[in-house]
Design an enzyme around this catalytic site. Structure first.
Site, mmCIF file in Angstrom:
data_model
loop_
_atom_site.group_PDB
_atom_site.id
_atom_site.type_symbol
_atom_site.label_atom_id
_atom_site.label_comp_id
_atom_site.label_asym_id
_atom_site.label_seq_id
_atom_site.Cartn_x
_atom_site.Cartn_y
_atom_site.Cartn_z
ATOM 1 N N ASP A 49 -0.269 5.178 0.951
ATOM 2 C CA ASP A 49 -0.368 6.047 2.161
ATOM 3 C C ASP A 49 -0.542 5.387 3.596
ATOM 4 O OD1 ASP A 49 -0.469 8.548 0.456
ATOM 5 O OD2 ASP A 49 -2.568 8.635 0.658
ATOM 6 N N ASP A 97 0.827 -1.065 0.130
ATOM 7 C CA ASP A 97 -0.057 -0.062 0.078
ATOM 8 C C ASP A 97 0.905 1.009 0.075
ATOM 9 O OD1 ASP A 97 -2.272 1.630 0.727
ATOM 10 O OD2 ASP A 97 -1.607 1.768 2.522
#
Length: 262
Positions: free
Chosen positions: A20, A18
């Site tokens: 953020d 991922d």
């Protein structure tokens, strides 16, 4: 549920992340230590980044900050939750595929987001929003309650228990049943074609690379049920939960040590 010991190095052929709150603070550049860690990981394994952001966000947060000797040929980019896929070919980032929404679905999604957010009291006053509140990313419509450029602290404080996003997601999903509606980042709702989530992106990564799910490792901060990383866990890919970029650095450094010793 999501905490794992370090996998046997020979079993892992690609490491996916991922973006953020995993590689960087929300909408912020990766820090130099993270950039160096990614460079060192790319030297021993291919890397995929999959996130709800558009390609330009990947560029500003990651690509523009990697060391010049990072092996970009081993980096796989999947913006907007895998609805787009890019590789570095002949010195440039090249889009391999894109699954864009049609204009009617975009209009329906945007109208529903505004209507339902106002009904639920989560359409914040204009003066509290910084940057775009609703963004057309081509293959994804994204609602950011405080605007794309809100501070990390404000974003994290807005909906810590995910109740606001959950209520808005459910209301919008009922309006546009032909589309996929899910919670994204700390203030966001993402809308894509039906069946599109990070699990879809990881399956596409298998199709593009030939690497099987059992040989993948995914690292993210929202692996709990309802989180936008959870679909990856549900499909059976080995996952490791982190609490932020510094946690990611420590774990990846351990992975690199294992890969180098194998």
């Amino acid at each position: 549920m999501t905490e794992l010991t370090i996998p046997v190095p020979d079993d892992i052929q690609i490491v996916a992340f991922d973006l953020d709150d995993t590689l960087a603070a929300s909408k912020s550049p990766v820090q130099p230590e993270m950039a160096a860690t990614l460079r060192d990981l790319l030297a021993v394994r291919p890397v995929c980044i999959i996130s709800g952001g558009r390609y330009e966000q990947f560029q500003a947060q990651v690509l523009d900050n990697l060391p010049t000797d990072a092996d970009l040929s081993r980096l796989h980019l999947m913006p907007t939750c895998g609805t787009r896929y890019l590789r570095h070919v002949d010195g440039a980032w090249t889009q391999i595929y894109a699954h864009d929404l049609d204009e009617a679905d975009k209009a329906a999604a945007i109208a529903s987001l505004e209507k339902r957010a106002k009904e639920l009291g989560v359409w914040e006053p204009d003066e509290k929003c910084k940057g775009d509140r609703i963004e057309d990313r081509g293959s994804q419509i994204t609602f950011s309650a405080l605007g794309q450029q809100a501070s990390v602290a404000d974003k994290h404080a807005w909906d810590p228990d995910m109740t606001k996003r959950g209520a808005l997601r459910d209301a919008v999903a009922a309006d546009v049943p032909q589309l996929e509606v899910r919670s994204g980042g700390s203030t966001s709702i993402d809308i894509t074609q039906k069946g599109i989530d990070k699990a879809h992106g990881m399956r596409a990564l298998t199709e593009q690379t030939g690497i099987q799910p059992e040989n993948m490792l995914f690292i993210g901060d929202r692996l709990q049920p309802g989180g936008n990383d959870y679909p990856v866990y549900e499909m059976g890919i080995a996952c490791h939960a982190v609490e932020g970029p510094q946690d990611t650095i420590g774990y990846v450094r351990s992975l690199i040590d294992g890969f180098q010793k194998a």
